[in-house]
Scaffold this active site. Structure first.
Site, PDB file in Angstrom:
ATOM      1  N   GLN A 246      24.111  14.401  42.365  1.00  0.00           N
ATOM      2  CA  GLN A 246      23.974  13.224  43.226  1.00  0.00           C
ATOM      3  C   GLN A 246      24.621  13.398  44.597  1.00  0.00           C
ATOM      4  O   GLN A 246      24.616  12.466  45.393  1.00  0.00           O
ATOM      5  CB  GLN A 246      24.563  11.991  42.537  1.00  0.00           C
ATOM      6  CG  GLN A 246      23.787  11.534  41.324  1.00  0.00           C
ATOM      7  CD  GLN A 246      22.449  10.873  41.661  1.00  0.00           C
ATOM      8  OE1 GLN A 246      22.163  10.529  42.802  1.00  0.00           O
ATOM      9  NE2 GLN A 246      21.618  10.690  40.643  1.00  0.00           N
TER      10      GLN A 246
ATOM     11  N   CYS B 193      18.960   5.463  29.958  1.00  0.00           N
ATOM     12  CA  CYS B 193      19.275   5.047  28.602  1.00  0.00           C
ATOM     13  C   CYS B 193      19.615   3.572  28.530  1.00  0.00           C
ATOM     14  O   CYS B 193      19.033   2.814  27.763  1.00  0.00           O
ATOM     15  CB  CYS B 193      20.451   5.847  28.071  1.00  0.00           C
ATOM     16  SG  CYS B 193      20.916   5.359  26.423  1.00  0.00           S
TER      17      CYS B 193
ATOM     18  N   SER C  47      20.019  19.496  40.901  1.00  0.00           N
ATOM     19  CA  SER C  47      18.670  19.264  40.362  1.00  0.00           C
ATOM     20  C   SER C  47      17.669  19.141  41.506  1.00  0.00           C
ATOM     21  O   SER C  47      17.965  18.519  42.530  1.00  0.00           O
ATOM     22  CB  SER C  47      18.682  17.972  39.543  1.00  0.00           C
ATOM     23  OG  SER C  47      17.364  17.590  39.213  1.00  0.00           O
ATOM     24  N   GLY C  48      16.472  19.699  41.319  1.00  0.00           N
ATOM     25  CA  GLY C  48      15.455  19.677  42.380  1.00  0.00           C
ATOM     26  C   GLY C  48      14.851  18.310  42.637  1.00  0.00           C
ATOM     27  O   GLY C  48      14.602  17.924  43.782  1.00  0.00           O
ATOM     28  N   HIS C  49      14.627  17.535  41.570  1.00  0.00           N
ATOM     29  CA  HIS C  49      13.855  16.296  41.762  1.00  0.00           C
ATOM     30  C   HIS C  49      14.676  15.137  42.323  1.00  0.00           C
ATOM     31  O   HIS C  49      14.143  14.082  42.617  1.00  0.00           O
ATOM     32  CB  HIS C  49      13.144  15.888  40.463  1.00  0.00           C
ATOM     33  CG  HIS C  49      14.018  15.280  39.418  1.00  0.00           C
ATOM     34  ND1 HIS C  49      14.048  13.933  39.195  1.00  0.00           N
ATOM     35  CD2 HIS C  49      14.882  15.823  38.544  1.00  0.00           C
ATOM     36  CE1 HIS C  49      14.904  13.683  38.203  1.00  0.00           C
ATOM     37  NE2 HIS C  49      15.417  14.807  37.796  1.00  0.00           N
TER      38      HIS C  49
ATOM     39  N   THR D 157      10.183  33.194  31.908  1.00  0.00           N
ATOM     40  CA  THR D 157       9.479  33.301  33.189  1.00  0.00           C
ATOM     41  C   THR D 157       9.841  32.117  34.085  1.00  0.00           C
ATOM     42  O   THR D 157       9.780  30.970  33.657  1.00  0.00           O
ATOM     43  CB  THR D 157       7.957  33.365  32.969  1.00  0.00           C
ATOM     44  OG1 THR D 157       7.685  34.498  32.148  1.00  0.00           O
ATOM     45  CG2 THR D 157       7.203  33.485  34.288  1.00  0.00           C
TER      46      THR D 157
ATOM     47  N   ASN E 144      26.491   8.958  39.762  1.00  0.00           N
ATOM     48  CA  ASN E 144      25.084   8.533  39.843  1.00  0.00           C
ATOM     49  C   ASN E 144      24.907   7.027  39.736  1.00  0.00           C
ATOM     50  O   ASN E 144      23.914   6.488  40.206  1.00  0.00           O
ATOM     51  CB  ASN E 144      24.251   9.236  38.767  1.00  0.00           C
ATOM     52  CG  ASN E 144      24.868   9.161  37.393  1.00  0.00           C
ATOM     53  OD1 ASN E 144      26.015   9.536  37.201  1.00  0.00           O
ATOM     54  ND2 ASN E 144      24.118   8.669  36.429  1.00  0.00           N
TER      55      ASN E 144
ATOM     56  N   GLY F 121      18.892  19.547  36.267  1.00  0.00           N
ATOM     57  CA  GLY F 121      20.322  19.298  36.361  1.00  0.00           C
ATOM     58  C   GLY F 121      20.950  19.327  34.973  1.00  0.00           C
ATOM     59  O   GLY F 121      22.038  19.857  34.776  1.00  0.00           O
ATOM     60  N   THR F 122      20.243  18.772  34.015  1.00  0.00           N
ATOM     61  CA  THR F 122      20.730  18.747  32.629  1.00  0.00           C
ATOM     62  C   THR F 122      20.947  20.160  32.112  1.00  0.00           C
ATOM     63  O   THR F 122      21.979  20.460  31.494  1.00  0.00           O
ATOM     64  CB  THR F 122      19.712  18.014  31.729  1.00  0.00           C
ATOM     65  OG1 THR F 122      19.560  16.677  32.219  1.00  0.00           O
ATOM     66  CG2 THR F 122      20.163  17.987  30.282  1.00  0.00           C
TER      67      THR F 122
HETATM   68  C1  LIG Z   1      19.890  13.119  37.264  1.00  0.00           C
HETATM   69  C2  LIG Z   1      21.243  13.651  36.982  1.00  0.00           C
HETATM   70  C3  LIG Z   1      21.401  14.738  36.102  1.00  0.00           C
HETATM   71  C4  LIG Z   1      20.248  15.332  35.348  1.00  0.00           C
HETATM   72  O1  LIG Z   1      19.340  16.012  36.181  1.00  0.00           O
HETATM   73  P1  LIG Z   1      17.845  16.267  35.621  1.00  0.00           P
HETATM   74  O2  LIG Z   1      17.273  17.257  36.582  1.00  0.00           O
HETATM   75  O3  LIG Z   1      17.148  14.947  35.670  1.00  0.00           O
HETATM   76  O4  LIG Z   1      17.980  16.788  34.245  1.00  0.00           O
HETATM   77  C5  LIG Z   1      22.676  15.233  35.904  1.00  0.00           C
HETATM   78  N1  LIG Z   1      23.727  14.702  36.527  1.00  0.00           N
HETATM   79  C6  LIG Z   1      23.628  13.665  37.377  1.00  0.00           C
HETATM   80  C7  LIG Z   1      24.837  13.138  38.051  1.00  0.00           C
HETATM   81  C8  LIG Z   1      22.372  13.105  37.630  1.00  0.00           C
HETATM   82  O5  LIG Z   1      22.273  12.074  38.452  1.00  0.00           O
END
Ligand SMILES: *Cc1c(COP(=O)(O)O)cnc(C)c1O
Length: 397
Positions: free
Chosen positions: A179, A325, A199-201, A237, A151, A71-72
């Site tokens: 989110q 953080c 983001s996948g996770h 890749t 989030n 996501g970052t």
């Molecule tokens: C977790 C999160 C991200 C970052 O995603 P990652 O895959 O962990 O880098 C960005 N934006 C929001 C709102 C998130 O909750």
């Protein structure tokens, strides 16, 4: 002792179906999607299918989906990529004060590159106002980035309306949907996003996967160089097995969305009403209605969130203080501060984010464990009044 995971906003366990397919694409079907032999072509085909699956669930075309590592990374490619590409048109960019650091820090980087920032305030529920957006727009505004669901407190921003304002003014609009994906319906065209990050996770897929939707016709300057992958926007890749896993996770998340939404909002309701009944001096953060079902952010007066989280952890309950953080450094959440909470109350707030594995029993357990912990912490006033250590949170600067 029970083990209850209530930090699905930080990450989620990978679903078994996804583990299975990722395993297959790491071992049996392991080819490099850029290779032209059968191994490579089979890998490419699986990756294209994942792209199509994701495009289908958000009403996009396959060529509008770009795979990233997170996501970052999606946020950074969107924001920095758009700003650099369109800087001749203008150097003014807008975002909100409650964004994830992936957005806020990208904006702060751009400020050092000569861009001018407007960081919009929010109301007590964490909501951006449309008139503030309209008033912030200048002749040289080129980008607006506002998240879908927050989030930390779960508040849903009026992104469709912001999108309309952006479109009317010819400004690129990015939505951080990390989110909200799988929790709220997202149709890329209807929501009015030019760029949208996932983001996948956070959706029961593998860590280190993500995607960025880039509407046809929107040009971004790449941040990396070196290959033809992802239409040269994100060379390197591909994490092919992860992408295949994320594709399945995304499809399943959207398929199960309505059912899970109903189930989890009932669990949240039980948690919140249960706590309000037995714990005095608490308040619930975020918008009362415009919110995602999974999130409960609660302020406990006269308690340090850090100590509360530690005590909960000792009882097998994993919650958080909103962002990794502030969890580590005990800095008050920038989101809660932007919503007008005092520093003390912000530091006495914790976030519980529900997910697929949670059930009624988990909530019963929390409701039995949390009240005595809070009472105990409140009976030790010295711990609350302890002098603040002068620790600076790097993410806030
Ligand atoms: C977790 C999160 C991200 C970052 O995603 P990652 O895959 O962990 O880098 C960005 N934006 C929001 C709102 C998130 O909750």
């Amino acid at each position: 002792m029970p083990s209850v995971y209530l930090d699905h906003g930080a990450t989620t366990p990978v679903r078994p179906e996804v583990v299975e397919i990722v395993n297959e694409y790491m071992t049996t079907i392991f080819g490099n999607p850029s290779s032209t032999h059968t191994f490579g072509r089979t890998a490419k085909k699986a990756m294209d299918e994942a792209r199509k699956r994701i495009a289908d669930v958000i009403g996009a075309n396959a060529e509008e989906i770009f795979f990233t590592s997170s996501g970052t990374e999606s946020d950074n490619i969107a924001i920095i990529g758009a700003a650099y590409q369109h800087k001749e048109k203008g150097k003014h960019i807008i975002t909100s004060s409650v964004e994830h650091d992936a957005v806020l820090d990208a904006y702060k980087f751009l400020e050092t590159e000569g861009f001018n920032l407007t960081i919009l305030p929010v109301d007590e529920y964490g909501m951006v106002s449309l008139s503030d957006v309209e008033e912030a727009i200048k002749k040289d505004t080129i980008l607006i980035s506002v998240m879908h669901a927050n989030n930390e407190v779960g508040t849903i921003q009026p992104v469709e309306e912001i999108g309309r304002i952006a479109r009317k003014n010819g400004i690129i609009f990015h939505i951080d949907a990390v989110q909200s994906f799988g929790k709220l319906p997202i149709d890329a065209k209807m929501i009015g996003a030019d760029l949208l990050s996932v983001s996948g996770h956070k959706i029961y897929g593998p860590k280190g996967t993500g995607f960025l939707y880039v509407r046809n016709g929107i040009e971004l300057r790449p941040l990396f160089f070196g290959g033809e992958q992802e239409q040269k926007l994100r060379p390197g890749t591909e994490n092919m097995s992860g992408i295949v896993g994320m594709g399945l996770a995304a499809e399943l998340a959207v398929m199960e969305m309505d059912k899970e939404k109903l189930r989890l909002s009932k669990l949240r309701e039980k948690l919140i009403t249960g706590l309000l009944e037995v714990v005095p001096d608490i308040s619930i953060n975020g918008h009362p209605e415009n919110r995602v079902a999974v999130n409960a952010n609660i302020s406990f007066s006269y308690v340090k969130g850090k100590e509360l989280l530690h005590a909960l952890d000792l009882q097998g309950i994993a919650a958080s203080s909103g962002s990794a953080c502030s969890a580590a450094l005990d800095t008050p959440s920038h989101v809660l501060i932007a919503m007008g909470l005092s520093k003390e109350l912000a530091q006495g707030s914790i976030r519980m984010t529900l997910g697929r594995e949670n059930d009624e029993e988990d909530i019963d357990y929390i409701l039995s464990v949390l009240p005595p912990i809070v009472e105990n912490l409140r009976s030790k006033p010295q711990s609350y009044e302890q002098k603040e250590e002068k620790e600076e949170c790097p993410c806030l600067h």
